[in-house]
Each structure stands twice: as structure tokens, then as C-alpha cells.
Design a protein around this motif. Structure first.
Motif, PDB file in Angstrom:
ATOM      1  N   MET A 282       0.850  -1.162   0.000  1.00 18.86           N
ATOM      2  CA  MET A 282       0.000   0.000   0.000  1.00 18.86           C
ATOM      3  C   MET A 282       0.901   1.232   0.000  1.00 18.86           C
ATOM      4  N   TYR A 283       0.675   2.103  -0.986  1.00 24.09           N
ATOM      5  CA  TYR A 283       1.530   3.278  -1.098  1.00 24.09           C
ATOM      6  C   TYR A 283       0.748   4.480  -1.622  1.00 24.09           C
ATOM      7  N   SER A 284       1.321   5.658  -1.436  1.00 21.07           N
ATOM      8  CA  SER A 284       0.751   6.903  -1.926  1.00 21.07           C
ATOM      9  C   SER A 284       1.203   7.116  -3.371  1.00 21.07           C
ATOM     10  N   ILE A 285       0.385   7.759  -4.168  1.00 18.56           N
ATOM     11  CA  ILE A 285       0.727   8.048  -5.567  1.00 18.56           C
ATOM     12  C   ILE A 285       0.955   9.547  -5.679  1.00 18.56           C
ATOM     13  N   SER A 286       2.098   9.940  -6.214  1.00 15.36           N
ATOM     14  CA  SER A 286       2.399  11.370  -6.281  1.00 15.36           C
ATOM     15  C   SER A 286       2.670  11.867  -7.706  1.00 15.36           C
ATOM     16  N   LYS A 287       2.861  10.954  -8.656  1.00 14.42           N
ATOM     17  CA  LYS A 287       3.108  11.367 -10.045  1.00 14.42           C
ATOM     18  C   LYS A 287       1.813  11.294 -10.849  1.00 14.42           C
ATOM     19  N   LYS A 288       1.737  12.085 -11.907  1.00 17.67           N
ATOM     20  CA  LYS A 288       0.568  12.099 -12.791  1.00 17.67           C
ATOM     21  C   LYS A 288       0.360  10.690 -13.356  1.00 17.67           C
ATOM     22  N   ILE A 289      -0.918  10.265 -13.426  1.00 20.37           N
ATOM     23  CA  ILE A 289      -1.217   8.915 -13.904  1.00 20.37           C
ATOM     24  C   ILE A 289      -2.266   8.920 -15.014  1.00 20.37           C
ATOM     25  N   ARG A 290      -2.257   7.848 -15.786  1.00 26.28           N
ATOM     26  CA  ARG A 290      -3.299   7.567 -16.766  1.00 26.28           C
ATOM     27  C   ARG A 290      -4.057   6.362 -16.227  1.00 26.28           C
ATOM     28  N   ILE A 291      -5.347   6.533 -16.008  1.00 24.22           N
ATOM     29  CA  ILE A 291      -6.171   5.477 -15.428  1.00 24.22           C
ATOM     30  C   ILE A 291      -6.659   4.548 -16.531  1.00 24.22           C
ATOM     31  N   GLY A 292      -6.565   3.248 -16.254  1.00 23.17           N
ATOM     32  CA  GLY A 292      -6.965   2.240 -17.232  1.00 23.17           C
ATOM     33  C   GLY A 292      -8.212   1.495 -16.819  1.00 23.17           C
ATOM     34  N   LYS A 293      -8.203   0.197 -17.069  1.00 25.33           N
ATOM     35  CA  LYS A 293      -9.371  -0.656 -16.827  1.00 25.33           C
ATOM     36  C   LYS A 293      -9.649  -0.854 -15.340  1.00 25.33           C
ATOM     37  N   LYS A 294     -10.916  -1.106 -15.053  1.00 20.35           N
ATOM     38  CA  LYS A 294     -11.340  -1.405 -13.686  1.00 20.35           C
ATOM     39  C   LYS A 294     -11.231  -2.912 -13.484  1.00 20.35           C
ATOM     40  N   ALA A 295     -10.611  -3.300 -12.376  1.00 20.62           N
ATOM     41  CA  ALA A 295     -10.429  -4.722 -12.059  1.00 20.62           C
ATOM     42  C   ALA A 295     -11.697  -5.300 -11.443  1.00 20.62           C
ATOM     43  N   LEU A 296     -11.862  -6.599 -11.600  1.00 22.25           N
ATOM     44  CA  LEU A 296     -12.972  -7.310 -10.961  1.00 22.25           C
ATOM     45  C   LEU A 296     -12.669  -7.477  -9.483  1.00 22.25           C
ATOM     46  N   LEU A 297     -13.617  -7.097  -8.646  1.00 20.87           N
ATOM     47  CA  LEU A 297     -13.457  -7.121  -7.196  1.00 20.87           C
ATOM     48  C   LEU A 297     -14.456  -8.112  -6.614  1.00 20.87           C
ATOM     49  N   LYS A 298     -13.987  -8.975  -5.711  1.00 24.94           N
ATOM     50  CA  LYS A 298     -14.884  -9.992  -5.121  1.00 24.94           C
ATOM     51  C   LYS A 298     -15.943  -9.385  -4.227  1.00 24.94           C
ATOM     52  N   LYS A 299     -15.544  -8.487  -3.320  1.00 23.85           N
ATOM     53  CA  LYS A 299     -16.492  -7.875  -2.392  1.00 23.85           C
ATOM     54  C   LYS A 299     -16.121  -6.407  -2.239  1.00 23.85           C
ATOM     55  N   ASP A 300     -17.126  -5.515  -2.296  1.00 22.07           N
ATOM     56  CA  ASP A 300     -16.822  -4.088  -2.234  1.00 22.07           C
ATOM     57  C   ASP A 300     -17.500  -3.345  -1.083  1.00 22.07           C
ATOM     58  N   ARG A 301     -18.299  -4.044  -0.279  1.00 24.09           N
ATOM     59  CA  ARG A 301     -18.987  -3.378   0.824  1.00 24.09           C
ATOM     60  C   ARG A 301     -18.867  -4.212   2.103  1.00 24.09           C
ATOM     61  N   PHE A 302     -18.463  -3.533   3.173  1.00 24.76           N
ATOM     62  CA  PHE A 302     -18.294  -4.172   4.476  1.00 24.76           C
ATOM     63  C   PHE A 302     -19.067  -3.353   5.503  1.00 24.76           C
ATOM     64  N   ILE A 303     -19.933  -4.006   6.251  1.00 19.34           N
ATOM     65  CA  ILE A 303     -20.799  -3.303   7.192  1.00 19.34           C
ATOM     66  C   ILE A 303     -20.445  -3.680   8.629  1.00 19.34           C
ATOM     67  N   ASN A 304     -20.369  -2.635   9.474  1.00 15.32           N
ATOM     68  CA  ASN A 304     -20.072  -2.770  10.908  1.00 15.32           C
ATOM     69  C   ASN A 304     -18.867  -3.677  11.157  1.00 15.32           C
ATOM     70  N   ASP A 305     -19.047  -4.790  11.875  1.00 16.31           N
ATOM     71  CA  ASP A 305     -17.928  -5.636  12.289  1.00 16.31           C
ATOM     72  C   ASP A 305     -17.222  -6.369  11.139  1.00 16.31           C
ATOM     73  N   GLU A 306     -17.801  -6.386   9.936  1.00 20.66           N
ATOM     74  CA  GLU A 306     -17.134  -7.034   8.794  1.00 20.66           C
ATOM     75  C   GLU A 306     -15.807  -6.339   8.477  1.00 20.66           C
ATOM     76  N   ALA A 307     -15.692  -5.062   8.824  1.00 19.22           N
ATOM     77  CA  ALA A 307     -14.479  -4.298   8.511  1.00 19.22           C
ATOM     78  C   ALA A 307     -13.484  -4.262   9.673  1.00 19.22           C
ATOM     79  N   ILE A 308     -13.819  -4.914  10.791  1.00 18.63           N
ATOM     80  CA  ILE A 308     -12.960  -4.888  11.978  1.00 18.63           C
ATOM     81  C   ILE A 308     -12.325  -6.255  12.179  1.00 18.63           C
TER      82      ILE A 308
END
Length: 138
Positions: A1-27
Motif C-alpha cells: 500500500m503506497y501513496s501516488i504522487s506522479k501524474k497517472i493515466r487510469i486504465g481498466k477497472k479490475a474485478l473485485l470480489k467484495k466491495d462493501r463491508f458493514i459494521n464488524d465485517e471491517a474490523i
């Protein structure tokens, strides 16, 4: 995990298994997988509330990394409602919005992950991943 500081060109969106975590799911952390757009390798990401990520404002401030219009056009963020402007001009679900860079562990393709985390209403904490997009430095 890192910070991005240079100008970027955004490409394709990756397939994500799960995108929402509620209450204790994120702890203590929200853990999900995404498939690399280049080599299809399954990568794991772990987001720890209040510890992971960098403010999304660093991405669009003065268009240093990417422009507001690009982020909006790709559906990475939305304009923040008037009552939640203290979180910044652009957010995910009107909650504090963060990002981080990551890399495919197989082919080293760069990705940007955008997510929000906070209390949507009393007793309802939500971590919502807007998505993970490949990018190239310019």
C-alpha cells in the motif's frame, strides 16, 4: 500500500470480489480479492479502518495526479452533497474517502484503490470500495 504522487493515466477497472463491508465485517480489517486486468492473477487487499489509505484530495488537488473530471467520468467518486462538504469536493457515499496504490503480485501492474469509511447513520459503519483501477505513470 503506497501513496501516488506522479501524474497517472487510469486504465481498466479490475474485478473485485467484495466491495462493501458493514459494521464488524471491517474490523479489524476488510479483506477482499481482485483479478489483475493483465494476467488474471488473484490479488488480495486488506483495508484497516482509520489506518489504511491516503486522503483522495491529494489525487485531484490542482490535478497533480488525476483530474476531478477524470475521477467523476470513470465513476471512481461522486460530487459530495452540500451537507457533507467538510469531507471534500469528491467522495464515495458522502463519507471520508481515501485511496492507495497497490501492485499485482504476479505481473507488477499498478492499481489504485478508492474507498470510503465512516458512520452512515448511528450504529451503521460502512466501508465501501468504489473500485480498483489499473494505472500507468505518465
Amino acid at each position: 500500500m503506497y501513496s501516488i504522487s506522479k501524474k497517472i493515466r487510469i486504465g481498466k477497472k479490475a474485478l473485485l470480489k467484495k466491495d462493501r463491508f458493514i459494521n464488524d465485517e471491517a474490523i479489524p480489517a476488510a479483506i477482499t480479492q481482485f483479478s489483475c486486468c493483465e494476467c488474471s492473477h488473484e490479488n488480495s487487499i486488506e483495508i484497516s479502518p482509520y489506518q489504511s489509505g491516503f486522503p483522495i484530495m491529494k489525487i485531484y488537488h490542482e490535478d497533480l495526479v488525476a483530474s476531478k473530471s477524470e475521477l467523476l467520468k470513470r465513476g471512481m467518486v461522486t460530487e459530495t452533497s452540500q451537507r457533507m462538504q467538510h469531507y471534500g469536493e469528491l467522495t464515495v457515499n458522502d463519507l471520508p474517502t481515501l485511496y492507495f496504490g497497490t501492485t499485482c503480485t504476479s505481473c507488477s501492474t499498478n492499481y489504485i484503490c478508492i474507498f470510503s469509511y465512516g458512520e452512515k447513520q448511528p450504529g451503521l459503519e460502512i466501508l465501501n470500495i468504489s473500485g480498483i483501477w489499473e494505472y500507468q505513470e505518465l
